[in-house]
Design an enzyme around this catalytic site. Structure first.
Site, PDB file in Angstrom:
ATOM      1  N   ASP A  24     -18.150  52.967  23.422  1.00 27.65           N
ATOM      2  CA  ASP A  24     -19.065  51.871  23.813  1.00 27.65           C
ATOM      3  C   ASP A  24     -20.294  52.305  24.626  1.00 27.65           C
ATOM      4  O   ASP A  24     -20.648  51.631  25.627  1.00 27.65           O
ATOM      5  CB  ASP A  24     -18.295  50.794  24.593  1.00 27.65           C
ATOM      6  N   LYS A 129     -15.254  47.017  17.465  1.00 25.38           N
ATOM      7  CA  LYS A 129     -13.992  46.480  17.980  1.00 25.38           C
ATOM      8  C   LYS A 129     -14.248  45.201  18.784  1.00 25.38           C
ATOM      9  O   LYS A 129     -15.185  45.138  19.582  1.00 25.38           O
ATOM     10  CB  LYS A 129     -13.294  47.541  18.853  1.00 25.38           C
ATOM     11  N   CYS A 162     -12.699  49.751  28.886  1.00 27.99           N
ATOM     12  CA  CYS A 162     -12.487  50.118  27.471  1.00 27.99           C
ATOM     13  C   CYS A 162     -11.976  51.544  27.290  1.00 27.99           C
ATOM     14  O   CYS A 162     -11.215  51.814  26.351  1.00 27.99           O
ATOM     15  CB  CYS A 162     -13.759  49.891  26.686  1.00 27.99           C
TER      16      CYS A 162
HETATM   17  N1  TIU Z   1     -16.707  48.819  27.022  1.00 30.46           N
HETATM   18  C1  TIU Z   1     -16.210  48.213  28.106  1.00 30.46           C
HETATM   19  O1  TIU Z   1     -15.726  48.841  29.029  1.00 30.46           O
HETATM   20  N2  TIU Z   1     -16.323  46.822  28.148  1.00 30.46           N
HETATM   21  C2  TIU Z   1     -16.369  46.098  29.304  1.00 30.46           C
HETATM   22  O2  TIU Z   1     -16.396  44.882  29.283  1.00 30.46           O
HETATM   23  N3  TIU Z   1     -16.427  46.806  30.478  1.00 30.46           N
HETATM   24  C3  TIU Z   1     -16.592  46.326  31.718  1.00 30.46           C
HETATM   25  O3  TIU Z   1     -16.455  47.107  32.663  1.00 30.46           O
HETATM   26  N4  TIU Z   1     -16.911  45.050  31.881  1.00 30.46           N
END
Ligand code: TIU
Length: 229
Positions: A24, A129, A162
């Protein structure tokens, strides 16, 4: 086998059965006006991860090893976004709302793209995802099984959300997991530190962590002293 000086102990991996999973590295988590900032986070912390993730990608690409990217995102009609996720808390904008980088966390919008420094090249695999974990409601498990992958090297953001969720999913599925310490970040430095600690506690209950330098050193050692087959 390549042997990396890692915590809690040495981490060995066969590159032919290993993939890098970059979680991500999207504008929505790293740039102003994206999902991360709408949740009230200080996104400046994300900057520290960019160069190490870029270097780690370069290293895997130089070696010709498998690279997989993930993106957290949702369909435009929000059919894959549970109301429990969209309605949670009091963000300044909710998933699907219009923001400065397009609709928040929606597949195909500018904000949901991976930042240019870490963008996929040459047909690298990209997994979209809907959840925090990379295995939930995706084809990642089948894809790794088809390729005979047994070891996953993790990087990306955010460490305790994530990245940690994906690493725990992978660990339960029997993968050996290594997290590269500099190539991951949290909006909360103390959460990053705690996550690294909890991953490698209890004899590596979730997996290993290692520095990028340790991985580079392991590769140089291997190049100087090729293993006799
Ligand atoms: N990719 C990921 O970590 N999504 C989140 O929502 N992370 C947060 O720390 N909010």
């Amino acid at each position: 086998m390549i042997k990396v000086d890692a915590t809690p102990f040495e981490f060995g991996f066969d590159p032919a059965r290993t993939a890098l999973v970059v979680i991500d590295m999207q504008r929505d988590f790293i740039e102003p006006g994206g999902f991360g900032e709408t949740l009230g986070n200080d996104i400046s912390h994300m900057q520290r991860a960019i160069a190490p993730v870029r270097d780690l990608l370069a290293l895997f690409r130089q070696q010709g090893w498998l690279v997989i990217h993930t993106r957290e995102n949702h369909a435009g009609d929000l059919s894959d976004c549970p109301p429990a996720k969209r309605d949670r808390g009091s963000p300044s904008l909710r998933i699907g709302d219009d923001g400065p980088m397009g609709r928040i966390l929606i597949r195909g919008e500018p904000g949901a793209e991976i930042i240019p420094d870490c963008a996929p090249v040459n047909g690298e695999i990209v997994i979209d995802k809907p959840g925090k974990g990379a295995f939930y409601a995706t084809g990642l498990g089948d894809l790794l099984a088809d390729r005979g992958i047994r070891t996953l090297v993790f990087a990306g953001v955010t460490t305790e959300v994530c990245v940690q969720t994906s690493m725990r999913e992978a660990n339960d599925r029997g993968f050996e997991c290594l997290l590269i310490e500099e190539a991951t970040e949290s909006y909360f430095p103390e959460f990053k530190a705690a996550t690294l600690d909890m991953i490698r506690a209890q004899g590596g209950i979730v997996g290993w962590t290692a520095s990028l330098a340790a991985l580079k050193t392991a590769l140089e050692r291997q190049t100087r002293q090729p293993e006799v087959l």
